[in-house]
Design a protein around this motif. Structure first.
Motif, short mmCIF file in Angstrom:
data_model
loop_
_atom_site.label_atom_id
_atom_site.label_comp_id
_atom_site.label_asym_id
_atom_site.label_seq_id
_atom_site.Cartn_x
_atom_site.Cartn_y
_atom_site.Cartn_z
N THR A 55 7.24 8.32 0.46
CA THR A 55 6.80 7.41 -0.60
C THR A 55 5.65 6.54 -0.10
O THR A 55 4.66 6.34 -0.80
CB THR A 55 7.98 6.55 -1.09
OG1 THR A 55 9.03 7.41 -1.53
CG2 THR A 55 7.56 5.65 -2.24
N ILE A 56 5.78 6.01 1.11
CA ILE A 56 4.71 5.20 1.69
C ILE A 56 3.44 6.03 1.82
O ILE A 56 2.34 5.59 1.44
CB ILE A 56 5.13 4.66 3.08
CG1 ILE A 56 6.32 3.72 2.95
CG2 ILE A 56 3.96 3.96 3.77
CD1 ILE A 56 7.02 3.42 4.27
N LEU A 68 1.57 -2.74 -3.86
CA LEU A 68 2.50 -1.64 -4.14
C LEU A 68 2.79 -0.85 -2.85
O LEU A 68 3.93 -0.45 -2.61
CB LEU A 68 1.93 -0.72 -5.22
CG LEU A 68 2.81 0.44 -5.68
CD1 LEU A 68 4.19 -0.05 -6.13
CD2 LEU A 68 2.13 1.21 -6.81
N ILE A 69 1.78 -0.65 -2.03
CA ILE A 69 2.02 0.01 -0.75
C ILE A 69 2.98 -0.82 0.10
O ILE A 69 3.91 -0.29 0.71
CB ILE A 69 0.70 0.27 0.00
CG1 ILE A 69 -0.14 1.31 -0.76
CG2 ILE A 69 0.97 0.75 1.43
CD1 ILE A 69 -1.55 1.49 -0.21
N GLY A 70 2.78 -2.14 0.10
CA GLY A 70 3.69 -3.02 0.81
C GLY A 70 5.11 -2.92 0.28
O GLY A 70 6.07 -2.92 1.06
N LEU A 71 5.24 -2.81 -1.03
CA LEU A 71 6.56 -2.67 -1.64
C LEU A 71 7.23 -1.37 -1.20
O LEU A 71 8.44 -1.33 -1.02
CB LEU A 71 6.44 -2.74 -3.16
CG LEU A 71 7.74 -2.83 -3.95
CD1 LEU A 71 8.51 -4.10 -3.61
CD2 LEU A 71 7.44 -2.78 -5.45
N LEU A 74 9.12 -1.77 2.08
CA LEU A 74 10.34 -2.59 2.07
C LEU A 74 11.64 -1.78 2.17
O LEU A 74 12.53 -2.17 2.93
CB LEU A 74 10.34 -3.49 0.83
CG LEU A 74 11.44 -4.53 0.73
CD1 LEU A 74 11.50 -5.42 1.97
CD2 LEU A 74 11.23 -5.38 -0.52
N PRO A 75 11.80 -0.65 1.45
CA PRO A 75 13.05 0.10 1.59
C PRO A 75 13.33 0.56 3.03
O PRO A 75 14.49 0.66 3.42
CB PRO A 75 12.88 1.31 0.66
CG PRO A 75 11.92 0.83 -0.37
CD PRO A 75 10.98 -0.09 0.37
N LEU A 76 12.29 0.81 3.80
CA LEU A 76 12.49 1.21 5.19
C LEU A 76 13.17 0.08 5.97
O LEU A 76 14.12 0.32 6.73
CB LEU A 76 11.15 1.60 5.82
CG LEU A 76 11.18 2.51 7.02
CD1 LEU A 76 11.95 3.78 6.75
CD2 LEU A 76 9.77 2.82 7.46
N GLY A 77 12.73 -1.14 5.75
CA GLY A 77 13.36 -2.28 6.39
C GLY A 77 14.79 -2.49 5.89
O GLY A 77 15.69 -2.81 6.67
N VAL A 120 14.46 -2.51 -5.58
CA VAL A 120 13.12 -2.37 -5.00
C VAL A 120 12.54 -0.99 -5.36
O VAL A 120 11.38 -0.88 -5.76
CB VAL A 120 13.14 -2.58 -3.47
CG1 VAL A 120 11.82 -2.19 -2.84
CG2 VAL A 120 13.48 -4.03 -3.15
N VAL A 121 13.35 0.04 -5.24
CA VAL A 121 12.88 1.40 -5.55
C VAL A 121 12.55 1.54 -7.04
O VAL A 121 11.58 2.22 -7.39
CB VAL A 121 13.90 2.47 -5.08
CG1 VAL A 121 13.49 3.86 -5.52
CG2 VAL A 121 14.03 2.41 -3.57
#
Length: 151
Positions: A55-56, A68-71, A74-77, A120-121
């Protein structure tokens, strides 16, 4: 690339939904043993991180806005937080292997963090869809404005 960004975002959301199902499968497996949460663990340790990285990657290749790239990162963290809370919850047992109140509280935070990750997703998917299907330039608030008409 923008359509692929949408597709991988959908797959990530599906993987998170499946994760909740697999958690329920583990919780309701009788008799419970070390393998009860095996599928939940595989999905959370392999599938979700791989889809998150994809996704990134697709967000960057689709030239999504930086926010949006930053968002998408976030799921990885949040997956890392999930792993830490799971380890802490499992490690918070007494000598007989019985859960402690602290361990149960941490397990509850594991579930809350999962809910946050899903939200978040959902935000990522909305952003990906907007990027892939932008509103017409002459549309304001979903209403098409014609030349000469007051806004």
């Amino acid at each position: 690339m923008r359509k692929l960004f949408v597709i991988v975002s959908i797959l990530l959301l599906v993987a998170f939904a499946v994760q909740f199902v697999l958690a329920a499968v583990g919780a309701f497996t009788k008799p419970a043993d070390d393998d009860s949460f095996a599928l939940h663990s595989v999905n959370g340790v392999v599938i979700i991180p791989v889809l998150t990285v994809l996704t990134i990657l697709f967000a960057a290749l689709a030239r999504a806005p930086g926010r949006l790239i930053g968002l998408t990162i976030l799921p990885l963290g949040l997956v890392v937080v999930q792993a830490v809370t799971a380890m802490l919850a499992n490690g918070s047992t007494d000598a007989a292997g019985v859960s402690s109140p602290v361990g149960l509280t941490i397990a509850g935070l594991h579930a809350v963090n999962g809910i946050i990750a899903v939200h978040v997703v959902v935000g990522i998917l909305r952003g990906a869809r907007e990027l892939a299907n932008p509103a017409p330039a002459d549309a304001i608030g979903g209403v098409t404005v014609r030349e000469g008409e007051p806004v």
